[in-house]
Design a protein around this motif. Structure first.
Motif, PDB file in Angstrom:
ATOM      1  N   SER A 203       0.798  -1.256  -0.035  1.00  0.00           N
ATOM      2  CA  SER A 203       0.065   0.006  -0.103  1.00  0.00           C
ATOM      3  C   SER A 203       0.980   1.260  -0.047  1.00  0.00           C
ATOM      4  CB  SER A 203      -0.933   0.077   1.103  1.00  0.00           C
ATOM      5  OG  SER A 203      -0.143   0.323   2.427  1.00  0.00           O
ATOM      6  N   THR A 204       0.412   2.225  -0.604  1.00  0.00           N
ATOM      7  CA  THR A 204       0.845   3.491  -0.467  1.00  0.00           C
ATOM      8  C   THR A 204       1.112   4.193   0.819  1.00  0.00           C
ATOM      9  OG1 THR A 204      -0.017   4.148  -2.721  1.00  0.00           O
ATOM     10  CG2 THR A 204       1.013   5.951  -1.265  1.00  0.00           C
ATOM     11  N   ARG A 205       0.377   3.852   1.847  1.00  0.00           N
ATOM     12  CA  ARG A 205       0.452   4.094   3.198  1.00  0.00           C
ATOM     13  C   ARG A 205       1.619   3.425   3.881  1.00  0.00           C
ATOM     14  NH1 ARG A 205      -2.090   2.557   8.203  1.00  0.00           N
ATOM     15  NH2 ARG A 205      -2.341   4.391   9.676  1.00  0.00           N
ATOM     16  N   HIS A 206       1.960   2.142   3.520  1.00  0.00           N
ATOM     17  CA  HIS A 206       2.699   1.272   4.125  1.00  0.00           C
ATOM     18  C   HIS A 206       4.155   1.688   3.526  1.00  0.00           C
ATOM     19  CE1 HIS A 206       5.165  -1.722   6.099  1.00  0.00           C
ATOM     20  NE2 HIS A 206       5.207  -2.450   4.973  1.00  0.00           N
ATOM     21  N   LEU A 207       4.296   2.225   2.065  1.00  0.00           N
ATOM     22  CA  LEU A 207       5.439   2.695   1.705  1.00  0.00           C
ATOM     23  C   LEU A 207       5.847   3.953   2.242  1.00  0.00           C
ATOM     24  CD1 LEU A 207       7.911   2.632  -0.355  1.00  0.00           C
ATOM     25  CD2 LEU A 207       6.479   3.349  -1.853  1.00  0.00           C
ATOM     26  N   SER A 208       4.888   5.107   2.595  1.00  0.00           N
ATOM     27  CA  SER A 208       5.230   6.232   3.223  1.00  0.00           C
ATOM     28  C   SER A 208       5.489   5.782   4.605  1.00  0.00           C
ATOM     29  CB  SER A 208       3.770   7.061   3.252  1.00  0.00           C
ATOM     30  OG  SER A 208       3.823   8.194   4.078  1.00  0.00           O
ATOM     31  N   PHE A 209       5.115   5.113   5.364  1.00  0.00           N
ATOM     32  CA  PHE A 209       5.630   4.751   6.798  1.00  0.00           C
ATOM     33  C   PHE A 209       7.002   4.233   6.718  1.00  0.00           C
ATOM     34  CE2 PHE A 209       1.359   3.912   9.248  1.00  0.00           C
ATOM     35  CZ  PHE A 209       1.021   5.328   9.036  1.00  0.00           C
ATOM     36  N   VAL A 210       7.383   3.334   5.569  1.00  0.00           N
ATOM     37  CA  VAL A 210       8.758   3.106   5.668  1.00  0.00           C
ATOM     38  C   VAL A 210       9.740   4.219   5.505  1.00  0.00           C
ATOM     39  CG1 VAL A 210      10.186   1.523   4.106  1.00  0.00           C
ATOM     40  CG2 VAL A 210       8.168   0.540   4.752  1.00  0.00           C
ATOM     41  N   GLU A 211       9.196   4.911   4.213  1.00  0.00           N
ATOM     42  CA  GLU A 211      10.129   6.092   3.984  1.00  0.00           C
ATOM     43  C   GLU A 211      10.452   7.005   5.112  1.00  0.00           C
ATOM     44  OE1 GLU A 211       9.439   6.218  -0.748  1.00  0.00           O
ATOM     45  OE2 GLU A 211       8.937   7.824   0.663  1.00  0.00           O
ATOM     46  N   THR A 212       9.265   7.247   5.978  1.00  0.00           N
ATOM     47  CA  THR A 212       9.268   8.225   7.140  1.00  0.00           C
ATOM     48  C   THR A 212       9.962   7.588   8.353  1.00  0.00           C
ATOM     49  OG1 THR A 212       7.110   7.806   7.888  1.00  0.00           O
ATOM     50  CG2 THR A 212       7.528   9.665   6.378  1.00  0.00           C
ATOM     51  N   GLY A 213      10.304   6.230   8.323  1.00  0.00           N
ATOM     52  CA  GLY A 213      10.740   5.637   9.559  1.00  0.00           C
ATOM     53  C   GLY A 213       9.597   5.086  10.564  1.00  0.00           C
ATOM     54  N   ARG A 214       8.451   5.076  10.301  1.00  0.00           N
ATOM     55  CA  ARG A 214       7.161   4.753  11.150  1.00  0.00           C
ATOM     56  C   ARG A 214       7.186   3.493  11.152  1.00  0.00           C
ATOM     57  NH1 ARG A 214       2.235   8.641  10.154  1.00  0.00           N
ATOM     58  NH2 ARG A 214       1.483   7.468  11.975  1.00  0.00           N
ATOM     59  N   SER A 215       7.539   2.762   9.938  1.00  0.00           N
ATOM     60  CA  SER A 215       7.645   1.257   9.837  1.00  0.00           C
ATOM     61  C   SER A 215       9.002   0.626   9.594  1.00  0.00           C
ATOM     62  CB  SER A 215       6.528   0.926   8.695  1.00  0.00           C
ATOM     63  OG  SER A 215       6.332  -0.640   8.614  1.00  0.00           O
ATOM     64  N   ARG A 216       9.358  -0.351  10.116  1.00  0.00           N
ATOM     65  CA  ARG A 216      10.531  -1.008   9.778  1.00  0.00           C
ATOM     66  C   ARG A 216      10.474  -1.938   8.812  1.00  0.00           C
ATOM     67  NH1 ARG A 216      13.369  -5.518  12.175  1.00  0.00           N
ATOM     68  NH2 ARG A 216      15.699  -5.460  11.814  1.00  0.00           N
ATOM     69  N   PRO A 217      11.032  -1.901   7.461  1.00  0.00           N
ATOM     70  CA  PRO A 217      10.740  -2.881   6.315  1.00  0.00           C
ATOM     71  C   PRO A 217      11.374  -4.185   6.839  1.00  0.00           C
ATOM     72  CG  PRO A 217      12.276  -1.315   5.663  1.00  0.00           C
ATOM     73  CD  PRO A 217      11.979  -0.862   7.056  1.00  0.00           C
ATOM     74  N   SER A 218      10.986  -5.358   6.173  1.00  0.00           N
ATOM     75  CA  SER A 218      11.513  -6.738   6.478  1.00  0.00           C
ATOM     76  C   SER A 218      12.639  -6.407   5.304  1.00  0.00           C
ATOM     77  CB  SER A 218      10.491  -7.583   6.150  1.00  0.00           C
ATOM     78  OG  SER A 218      10.225  -7.481   4.687  1.00  0.00           O
ATOM     79  N   SER A 219      13.462  -7.600   5.472  1.00  0.00           N
ATOM     80  CA  SER A 219      14.599  -7.697   4.460  1.00  0.00           C
ATOM     81  C   SER A 219      14.101  -7.754   3.206  1.00  0.00           C
ATOM     82  CB  SER A 219      15.511  -8.690   4.956  1.00  0.00           C
ATOM     83  OG  SER A 219      15.012  -9.939   5.098  1.00  0.00           O
ATOM     84  N   ALA A 220      12.985  -8.814   3.232  1.00  0.00           N
ATOM     85  CA  ALA A 220      12.502  -9.071   1.840  1.00  0.00           C
ATOM     86  C   ALA A 220      11.869  -7.656   1.060  1.00  0.00           C
ATOM     87  CB  ALA A 220      11.339 -10.039   2.119  1.00  0.00           C
TER      88      ALA A 220
END
Length: 256
Positions: free
Chosen positions: A29-46
């Motif tokens: 989702s665009t929301r999840h990608l936004s959270f990854v870019e802003t540091g609100r979500s830690r992305p998995s290695s995959a």
């Protein structure tokens, strides 16, 4: 903003993609990608690897993003002298030998010389010793007044071709070595490869090289390894010079 998120955002912008476009390609989702870019979500290695794959991030930078996201590097990095790389070294040397009596060389992403065949070295006669001290940088060697520059008949045209290529590689890879290289040759004007002047109308830019009383004419091709999964291998390029006319071909064949 996390360092990993900042890096991914910079690569996305470098590739001129919106969050919506990238999220659609990756399947998040665009929301999840936004959270990854802003540091609100830690992305998995995959997820990091999927994002990097769609953004065409070089392997070295993929490892860096993974580490800053708290994961182990995914791509090994070994020296060509490592035993596990012996088959690669043998393949490279085989390609270089097969191209003789025409010049061929291997460079890394910073244009430092890795290897060359015997046909290259006669072209280096008269080059200043300081330019031949390791690591030998092929661009500096070519364009320096104490290097090959005085013997390149179409120096302005060849220099424009090389600078255009380095800028393109710099913009695609974000490698600071290429920024430093552009500064060293006096071409650090802040422009990108897309902002360069239009390339010449010729189908190929020849290298016209004076050797004694002869002018040798070459065209160059670049070979890279397909789908590399190792950092060193992904950054190697084999540059080969092909005779562009019959006199050059005959002269080099006769000299062999």
């Amino acid at each position: 903003m996390s360092e990993a998120g900042r890096s991914l955002r910079e690569w996305r912008r470098r590739r001129h993609l919106s969050q919506l476009e990238l999220s659609h390609r990756v399947g998040v989702s665009t929301r999840h990608l936004s959270f990854v870019e802003t540091g609100r979500s830690r992305p998995s290695s995959a997820l990091v690897l999927r994002l990097c794959a769609h953004l065409d991030v070089p392997l070295r930078e993929q490892n860096r993003v993974l580490v800053t996201a708290g994961h182990a590097p995914a791509h090994p990095e070994r020296a060509l002298t490592d035993v596990s790389m012996s088959h690669v070294s043998e393949a490279i040397e085989g390609i270089l030998r097969a191209h003789e009596p025409f010049p061929a060389l291997v460079v890394d992403r910073g244009w430092d010389l890795v290897s060359a065949n015997d046909a290259l070295y006669p072209l280096l006669d008269g080059v200043a010793e300081h330019l031949l001290e390791p690591p030998v940088n092929v661009i500096r060697l070519s364009l320096h007044p104490d290097g090959l520059a005085p013997r390149i008949v179409n120096l302005d045209q060849w220099r424009e071709h090389l600078v255009h290529r380095i800028r393109r590689e710099r913009d695609l890879s974000s490698d600071p070595r290429l920024d430093a290289l552009l500064r060293d040759i006096g071409e650090d004007d802040g422009s990108t490869w897309g902002e360069d002047s239009s390339p010449p109308p010729d189908l190929l830019v020849p290298l016209l090289f004076r050797s004694g009383e002869q002018v040798l004419s070459f065209v160059s091709t670049t070979t890279v390894f397909g789908t590399p999964q190792e950092v060193t291998l992904s950054e190697l390029a084999i540059e080969v010079l092909h005779p562009a006319d019959a006199p050059t071909r005959s002269l080099l064949l006769d000299a062999n």
